[in-house]
Design a protein around this motif. Sequence first.
Motif, PDB file in Angstrom:
ATOM      1  N   GLY A  41       0.799  -1.223   0.000  1.00  0.00           N
ATOM      2  CA  GLY A  41       0.000   0.000   0.000  1.00  0.00           C
ATOM      3  C   GLY A  41       0.825   1.263   0.000  1.00  0.00           C
ATOM      4  O   GLY A  41       1.828   1.370  -0.692  1.00  0.00           O
ATOM      5  N   ARG A  49      -0.214  -0.069   9.684  1.00  0.00           N
ATOM      6  CA  ARG A  49      -1.082  -1.129   9.159  1.00  0.00           C
ATOM      7  C   ARG A  49      -1.105  -1.035   7.635  1.00  0.00           C
ATOM      8  O   ARG A  49      -1.353   0.019   7.080  1.00  0.00           O
ATOM      9  CB  ARG A  49      -2.475  -0.956   9.741  1.00  0.00           C
ATOM     10  CG  ARG A  49      -3.416  -2.063   9.403  1.00  0.00           C
ATOM     11  CD  ARG A  49      -4.745  -1.839  10.132  1.00  0.00           C
ATOM     12  NE  ARG A  49      -5.627  -2.927   9.871  1.00  0.00           N
ATOM     13  CZ  ARG A  49      -5.643  -4.072  10.548  1.00  0.00           C
ATOM     14  NH1 ARG A  49      -4.826  -4.242  11.552  1.00  0.00           N
ATOM     15  NH2 ARG A  49      -6.477  -5.035  10.219  1.00  0.00           N
ATOM     16  N   HIS A  50      -0.847  -2.140   6.963  1.00  0.00           N
ATOM     17  CA  HIS A  50      -0.800  -2.165   5.502  1.00  0.00           C
ATOM     18  C   HIS A  50      -2.192  -1.913   4.924  1.00  0.00           C
ATOM     19  O   HIS A  50      -3.172  -2.501   5.369  1.00  0.00           O
ATOM     20  CB  HIS A  50      -0.263  -3.507   5.015  1.00  0.00           C
ATOM     21  CG  HIS A  50       1.169  -3.747   5.402  1.00  0.00           C
ATOM     22  ND1 HIS A  50       1.826  -4.899   5.098  1.00  0.00           N
ATOM     23  CD2 HIS A  50       2.074  -2.976   6.050  1.00  0.00           C
ATOM     24  CE1 HIS A  50       3.069  -4.838   5.544  1.00  0.00           C
ATOM     25  NE2 HIS A  50       3.238  -3.680   6.139  1.00  0.00           N
ATOM     26  N   ASP A  51      -2.246  -1.058   3.903  1.00  0.00           N
ATOM     27  CA  ASP A  51      -3.529  -0.736   3.268  1.00  0.00           C
ATOM     28  C   ASP A  51      -3.586  -1.198   1.810  1.00  0.00           C
ATOM     29  O   ASP A  51      -4.477  -0.827   1.076  1.00  0.00           O
ATOM     30  CB  ASP A  51      -3.839   0.760   3.370  1.00  0.00           C
ATOM     31  CG  ASP A  51      -2.782   1.669   2.739  1.00  0.00           C
ATOM     32  OD1 ASP A  51      -1.763   1.158   2.222  1.00  0.00           O
ATOM     33  OD2 ASP A  51      -2.974   2.900   2.773  1.00  0.00           O
ATOM     34  N   VAL A  55      -1.023  -7.927   2.826  1.00  0.00           N
ATOM     35  CA  VAL A  55      -0.762  -7.412   4.174  1.00  0.00           C
ATOM     36  C   VAL A  55       0.076  -8.413   4.959  1.00  0.00           C
ATOM     37  O   VAL A  55       0.079  -9.608   4.673  1.00  0.00           O
ATOM     38  CB  VAL A  55      -2.074  -7.108   4.930  1.00  0.00           C
ATOM     39  CG1 VAL A  55      -2.885  -6.057   4.198  1.00  0.00           C
ATOM     40  CG2 VAL A  55      -2.900  -8.367   5.153  1.00  0.00           C
ATOM     41  N   ASP A  59      -1.539  -7.951  10.287  1.00  0.00           N
ATOM     42  CA  ASP A  59      -2.679  -7.148   9.866  1.00  0.00           C
ATOM     43  C   ASP A  59      -3.869  -7.978   9.396  1.00  0.00           C
ATOM     44  O   ASP A  59      -4.854  -7.430   8.921  1.00  0.00           O
ATOM     45  CB  ASP A  59      -2.261  -6.182   8.749  1.00  0.00           C
ATOM     46  CG  ASP A  59      -1.306  -5.105   9.244  1.00  0.00           C
ATOM     47  OD1 ASP A  59      -1.269  -4.859  10.466  1.00  0.00           O
ATOM     48  OD2 ASP A  59      -0.589  -4.527   8.416  1.00  0.00           O
ATOM     49  N   THR A  62      -6.256 -10.631   3.666  1.00  0.00           N
ATOM     50  CA  THR A  62      -7.025  -9.887   2.664  1.00  0.00           C
ATOM     51  C   THR A  62      -7.726 -10.882   1.759  1.00  0.00           C
ATOM     52  O   THR A  62      -7.086 -11.778   1.212  1.00  0.00           O
ATOM     53  CB  THR A  62      -6.096  -8.992   1.811  1.00  0.00           C
ATOM     54  OG1 THR A  62      -5.408  -8.094   2.670  1.00  0.00           O
ATOM     55  CG2 THR A  62      -6.902  -8.201   0.795  1.00  0.00           C
ATOM     56  N   THR A 170      -3.886   1.218  -2.769  1.00  0.00           N
ATOM     57  CA  THR A 170      -4.762   0.830  -1.658  1.00  0.00           C
ATOM     58  C   THR A 170      -5.879  -0.087  -2.139  1.00  0.00           C
ATOM     59  O   THR A 170      -6.267  -0.062  -3.300  1.00  0.00           O
ATOM     60  CB  THR A 170      -5.395   2.063  -0.981  1.00  0.00           C
ATOM     61  OG1 THR A 170      -6.241   2.731  -1.917  1.00  0.00           O
ATOM     62  CG2 THR A 170      -4.326   3.004  -0.440  1.00  0.00           C
ATOM     63  N   ARG A 171      -6.400  -0.893  -1.236  1.00  0.00           N
ATOM     64  CA  ARG A 171      -7.428  -1.871  -1.601  1.00  0.00           C
ATOM     65  C   ARG A 171      -8.848  -1.382  -1.333  1.00  0.00           C
ATOM     66  O   ARG A 171      -9.801  -1.888  -1.891  1.00  0.00           O
ATOM     67  CB  ARG A 171      -7.188  -3.198  -0.880  1.00  0.00           C
ATOM     68  CG  ARG A 171      -7.387  -3.147   0.601  1.00  0.00           C
ATOM     69  CD  ARG A 171      -7.072  -4.484   1.282  1.00  0.00           C
ATOM     70  NE  ARG A 171      -7.138  -4.354   2.711  1.00  0.00           N
ATOM     71  CZ  ARG A 171      -6.162  -3.903   3.477  1.00  0.00           C
ATOM     72  NH1 ARG A 171      -5.023  -3.537   2.944  1.00  0.00           N
ATOM     73  NH2 ARG A 171      -6.325  -3.810   4.773  1.00  0.00           N
ATOM     74  N   GLN A 172      -9.014  -0.404  -0.432  1.00  0.00           N
ATOM     75  CA  GLN A 172     -10.368   0.012  -0.090  1.00  0.00           C
ATOM     76  C   GLN A 172     -10.433   1.490   0.296  1.00  0.00           C
ATOM     77  O   GLN A 172     -11.103   1.862   1.246  1.00  0.00           O
ATOM     78  CB  GLN A 172     -10.972  -0.868   1.015  1.00  0.00           C
ATOM     79  CG  GLN A 172     -10.108  -1.070   2.210  1.00  0.00           C
ATOM     80  CD  GLN A 172     -10.655  -2.100   3.186  1.00  0.00           C
ATOM     81  OE1 GLN A 172     -10.223  -2.099   4.306  1.00  0.00           O
ATOM     82  NE2 GLN A 172     -11.567  -2.964   2.824  1.00  0.00           N
ATOM     83  N   GLY A 173      -9.758   2.319  -0.495  1.00  0.00           N
ATOM     84  CA  GLY A 173      -9.760   3.755  -0.229  1.00  0.00           C
ATOM     85  C   GLY A 173     -10.985   4.460  -0.789  1.00  0.00           C
ATOM     86  O   GLY A 173     -11.276   5.588  -0.431  1.00  0.00           O
TER      87      GLY A 173
END
Length: 180
Positions: A41, A49-51, A55, A59, A62, A170-173
């Motif tokens: 991320g 925390r990895h975003d 991850v 964390d 995913t 990012t995965r869920q920004g």
Amino acid sequence: ATVSTRIEPYLCPTMVLPRPVPEESCGEPKRAPGSYAVCAGTVNPWRERHDGAIVRQLDGITRFRDITDGTSQTLMVGEFDYGLKNYTWRRGPCAGRLRWGAAAWAVGYPGLSIGTTRGVFNSDRLINGYDEFYTFRSDHPGGVNFTLVDGSVRFISEKIDANLLDALATRQGGEPIGEF
């Protein structure tokens, strides 16, 4: 040992290794070089925390359902190289000598096989402390190759807007990305 086995598909054919890898005379652990790192991320991968899509175990896990930005809009794997022109050995028999980089396919550490977009993208030197050590970079002129979560491969220009690159990392920004 398995981690010291050089696996050609894990090396980009255009990546330059400007030194022996591993550099055992400098005390570098036995591990084979690699050209690719998973995307953690936009964060400092040691402290936050990895975003990203991948991850650390701390964390959690995913799942595809966690990638709400879309699998075709999220980076999964990107390139690393040995092109950091001012990265030096910090201790041991080679202290102060140019090191270039340390990407390795089998070691799950930032800068070795975990990357982010935190530092200057596709830099050829350290600029912001060690941020560029774990920021994606390649020996390709003008950009870096990535695999997205959907399995597609994209060459991303080093001229990409930094905010757009972070949105892809990012995965869920929830950022609207559109075409890039």
